[in-house]
Design an enzyme around this catalytic site. Structure first.
Site, PDB file in Angstrom:
ATOM      1  N   LYS A   1      77.373  -6.335  32.735  1.00  0.00           N
ATOM      2  CA  LYS A   1      76.423  -6.332  33.857  1.00  0.00           C
ATOM      3  C   LYS A   1      75.153  -7.100  33.489  1.00  0.00           C
ATOM      4  O   LYS A   1      74.714  -7.978  34.235  1.00  0.00           O
ATOM      5  CB  LYS A   1      76.103  -4.876  34.232  1.00  0.00           C
ATOM      6  CG  LYS A   1      75.120  -4.718  35.372  1.00  0.00           C
ATOM      7  CD  LYS A   1      75.305  -3.395  36.085  1.00  0.00           C
ATOM      8  CE  LYS A   1      74.741  -2.211  35.334  1.00  0.00           C
ATOM      9  NZ  LYS A   1      73.273  -2.106  35.402  1.00  0.00           N
ATOM     10  N   SER A   2      74.566  -6.770  32.357  1.00  0.00           N
ATOM     11  CA  SER A   2      73.313  -7.432  31.952  1.00  0.00           C
ATOM     12  C   SER A   2      73.510  -8.936  31.816  1.00  0.00           C
ATOM     13  O   SER A   2      72.685  -9.737  32.257  1.00  0.00           O
ATOM     14  CB  SER A   2      72.841  -6.888  30.599  1.00  0.00           C
ATOM     15  OG  SER A   2      72.487  -5.540  30.712  1.00  0.00           O
TER      16      SER A   2
ATOM     17  N   ARG B   1      71.991 -12.306  34.101  1.00  0.00           N
ATOM     18  CA  ARG B   1      71.266 -13.403  33.443  1.00  0.00           C
ATOM     19  C   ARG B   1      71.963 -14.743  33.675  1.00  0.00           C
ATOM     20  O   ARG B   1      71.309 -15.772  33.842  1.00  0.00           O
ATOM     21  CB  ARG B   1      71.123 -13.098  31.950  1.00  0.00           C
ATOM     22  CG  ARG B   1      70.048 -12.011  31.714  1.00  0.00           C
ATOM     23  CD  ARG B   1      70.310 -11.215  30.481  1.00  0.00           C
ATOM     24  NE  ARG B   1      69.247 -10.293  30.143  1.00  0.00           N
ATOM     25  CZ  ARG B   1      69.131  -9.024  30.591  1.00  0.00           C
ATOM     26  NH1 ARG B   1      70.029  -8.540  31.440  1.00  0.00           N
ATOM     27  NH2 ARG B   1      68.134  -8.259  30.205  1.00  0.00           N
TER      28      ARG B   1
ATOM     29  N   GLY C   1      68.017  -2.031  38.900  1.00  0.00           N
ATOM     30  CA  GLY C   1      66.726  -2.140  38.215  1.00  0.00           C
ATOM     31  C   GLY C   1      66.608  -3.474  37.495  1.00  0.00           C
ATOM     32  O   GLY C   1      65.550  -4.110  37.482  1.00  0.00           O
TER      33      GLY C   1
ATOM     34  N   ARG D   1      61.642   3.664  41.649  1.00  0.00           N
ATOM     35  CA  ARG D   1      61.552   3.294  40.221  1.00  0.00           C
ATOM     36  C   ARG D   1      60.246   2.563  39.904  1.00  0.00           C
ATOM     37  O   ARG D   1      59.752   1.767  40.708  1.00  0.00           O
ATOM     38  CB  ARG D   1      62.794   2.493  39.827  1.00  0.00           C
ATOM     39  CG  ARG D   1      64.012   3.410  39.925  1.00  0.00           C
ATOM     40  CD  ARG D   1      65.264   2.776  39.474  1.00  0.00           C
ATOM     41  NE  ARG D   1      65.262   2.546  38.044  1.00  0.00           N
ATOM     42  CZ  ARG D   1      66.265   1.953  37.400  1.00  0.00           C
ATOM     43  NH1 ARG D   1      67.319   1.553  38.070  1.00  0.00           N
ATOM     44  NH2 ARG D   1      66.206   1.778  36.107  1.00  0.00           N
TER      45      ARG D   1
ATOM     46  N   GLN E   1      64.299  -5.175  30.292  1.00  0.00           N
ATOM     47  CA  GLN E   1      64.000  -5.642  31.649  1.00  0.00           C
ATOM     48  C   GLN E   1      62.590  -6.220  31.710  1.00  0.00           C
ATOM     49  O   GLN E   1      62.359  -7.279  32.303  1.00  0.00           O
ATOM     50  CB  GLN E   1      64.165  -4.501  32.650  1.00  0.00           C
ATOM     51  CG  GLN E   1      65.619  -4.050  32.767  1.00  0.00           C
ATOM     52  CD  GLN E   1      65.820  -2.892  33.708  1.00  0.00           C
ATOM     53  OE1 GLN E   1      64.862  -2.272  34.164  1.00  0.00           O
ATOM     54  NE2 GLN E   1      67.070  -2.575  33.999  1.00  0.00           N
TER      55      GLN E   1
ATOM     56  N   ASP F   1      71.915   3.371  27.996  1.00  0.00           N
ATOM     57  CA  ASP F   1      72.851   3.539  29.118  1.00  0.00           C
ATOM     58  C   ASP F   1      74.061   4.405  28.755  1.00  0.00           C
ATOM     59  O   ASP F   1      74.818   4.824  29.635  1.00  0.00           O
ATOM     60  CB  ASP F   1      73.336   2.167  29.613  1.00  0.00           C
ATOM     61  CG  ASP F   1      72.222   1.371  30.268  1.00  0.00           C
ATOM     62  OD1 ASP F   1      71.192   1.973  30.644  1.00  0.00           O
ATOM     63  OD2 ASP F   1      72.370   0.142  30.405  1.00  0.00           O
TER      64      ASP F   1
ATOM     65  N   ARG G   1      76.626   6.085  36.386  1.00  0.00           N
ATOM     66  CA  ARG G   1      77.016   6.511  35.033  1.00  0.00           C
ATOM     67  C   ARG G   1      77.213   8.032  34.956  1.00  0.00           C
ATOM     68  O   ARG G   1      78.013   8.521  34.154  1.00  0.00           O
ATOM     69  CB  ARG G   1      76.005   6.040  34.000  1.00  0.00           C
ATOM     70  CG  ARG G   1      75.886   4.513  33.944  1.00  0.00           C
ATOM     71  CD  ARG G   1      75.281   4.028  32.663  1.00  0.00           C
ATOM     72  NE  ARG G   1      74.760   2.677  32.808  1.00  0.00           N
ATOM     73  CZ  ARG G   1      75.497   1.563  32.809  1.00  0.00           C
ATOM     74  NH1 ARG G   1      76.804   1.635  32.675  1.00  0.00           N
ATOM     75  NH2 ARG G   1      74.934   0.379  32.965  1.00  0.00           N
TER      76      ARG G   1
END
Ligand code: S3P
Length: 444
Positions: free
Chosen positions: A26-27, A31, A100, A128, A178, A326, A399
């Site tokens: 995901k991260s 990117r 996020g 958030r 982040q 996570d 999650r």
């Protein structure tokens, strides 16, 4: 209507399988979408994570005028990069959904643009904290409408056209990838050099991928420096996203806690800023072997074999937290199967994730009949827990929902996990893969 998952009682969990289709990280997918949009040239991405979060990021860059071709069937994306001065004013508010990472990274880009924009997301995103990015961006000269650097704020964020941003030296108050990535991205447009002093390391995918696109990011201990105005160049070959270790984590814990058998997961990203939970599980007595280590683009990848194990609980402290933040929900499931006390401290960041995860873990373990105590910055679980038939709401946190499903399957306990739609934000294939391992799951 919300999607629920019902886990039936049946044969005790036991597997002997190889899983080669854990979806892309995901991260890294976020990117790749961002840098592919900002570079010169065409970027072809394979194994892009077609989850709601990552697809929202693609739609946002489309709305910013970047030609993007999304092929969900073969999980590939083709992006015609527009360079650092090619983004266009969007005609509508930009929506990150539940992400996020999406909102924090993309705001770093928007803050440097000569046009105004608004960015927001779902009900969870609107709670958030954004001061963590507004403070450094404002110091660089960005103008987030109506918000001063010291003010607590939540989305929507209305970003006014930027005059030239200035490079800053920013002493980061929290170890957050982040925040770091938001500032590194804004710094691409800033005059002079931007320096980031990190209190501790956090995941480093942005630094790795910026370098992969030809940008110089200097690193000296915990300090990163980047000069503005550098051109990003599309990679000469297709960019493959490695499989997400945070998604693999659910199956890793399932195999460890199942009655017998093993699972081998191939092509998993084992970036050293992401794999701490494997080390914790090994320390707990988990039989885990890592083989076939290799590099895929800028990231290390390996195959992971996990065998059913007897576990002993342990303590996770502040210095571990950025490297397994996570995975704490699924580690708390492993704790239910392990002997002794599982303690997490120095993890107050869990309170501001997709849900207040300290509270969510307490709710989940309590529903299952376990003993759990919450602290401001962590919690304690006494294992092993004899898991009772349970019903768990998940609070719309992907999650947490996956963690509860894994606990029920591994312990062979009947259960209902509600609001499982949210799993599509990060791991849309979760049930498809799980249903290959067990016939005890009904998704209703
Ligand atoms: C992420 C960073 C982490 C993590 C999130 C993804 C990223 O958040 O919890 O799921 O892709 O940069 P923080 O950097 O805020 O700790």
């Amino acid at each position: 209507m919300a999607m629920n998952c019902e886990i039936l009682k049946g044969n005790p969990a036991s597997f002997q399988k190889i899983i080669s289709d854990i979806p892309g990280d995901k991260s890294i997918s976020h990117r790749a979408a961002i840098l592919g949009s900002l570079c010169e040239g065409t970027t072809t991405i394979s194994q892009y994570l077609m989850s709601e979060d990552c697809v929202n990021t693609l739609h946002i860059f489309k709305a910013l005028g970047v030609p993007i071709d999304i092929n969900t069937r073969d999980q590939s994306v083709q992006i015609e990069g527009v360079g650092l001065s090619g983004l266009k004013k969007p005609s509508h508010s930009l929506d990150v959904g539940n992400s996020g990472t999406g909102i924090r990274l993309i705001t770093g880009v928007l803050a440097a643009q000569p046009f105004s924009s608004e960015i927001t997301g779902d009900a969870s995103i609107q709670k958030r904290p954004m001061k963590r990015i507004v403070a450094p961006l404002t110091a660089m000269g960005a103008d987030i409408k109506g918000i001063s650097a010291s003010q607590n704020t939540t989305p929507p964020l209305c970003i006014l056209p930027a005059n030239k941003l200035l490079g800053i030296t920013y002493d980061m108050p929290i170890a957050s990838a982040q925040v770091k990535s938001c500032v590194l991205l804004a710094a691409l447009w800033a005059s002079g050099e931007t320096k980031l002093i990190q209190p501790a390391l956090s995941r480093d995918h942005t630094e790795r991928m910026l370098r992969f696109f030809g940008v110089e990011v200097k690193e000296s201990g915990l300090t990163l420096s980047i000069k503005g105005g550098q051109t990003l160049m599309a990679p000469s070959s297709s960019l493959t996203i490695p499989s997400d270790i945070s998604s693999a984590a659910f199956l890793i814990v399932l195999a460890l806690c199942a009655q017998s058998g093993y699972l081998t997961l191939t092509g998993i990203n084992v970036n050293p800023t992401r794999d701490r939970f494997l080390q914790v599980l090994i320390k707990m007595g988990g039989k885990i072997t890592i083989s076939n280590e290799r590099n895929v683009m800028s990231e290390p990848v390996a195959d992971i074999t996990v065998t059913s194990s007897d576990l002993q609980n342990t303590h996770i402290s502040e210095e571990d937290v950025p490297f397994l933040i996570d995975e704490i929900p699924i580690l708390s499931v492993a704790a239910l199967f392990a002997k002794g006390v599982f303690k997490v401290t120095g993890a107050s960041e869990l309170r501001v994730k997709e849900s207040d995860r300290i509270q969510s873990i307490v709710d989940m373990v309590s529903e299952m009949g376990g003993k759990v105590v919450a602290y401001d910055d962590g919690f304690e679980i006494e294992g092993p827990v004899k898991i009772n038939k349970f019903r768990y709401g998940s609070g719309g946190d992907h999650r947490m929902a996956m963690s509860a499903v894994i606990a029920a399957v591994a312990s062979n306990t009947p259960a209902t996990v509600e609001n499982c739609d949210c799993i599509a934000t990060s791991f849309p294939q979760f049930f498809v893969i799980l249903q290959r391992l067990t016939d005890r799951i009904n998704v209703l």
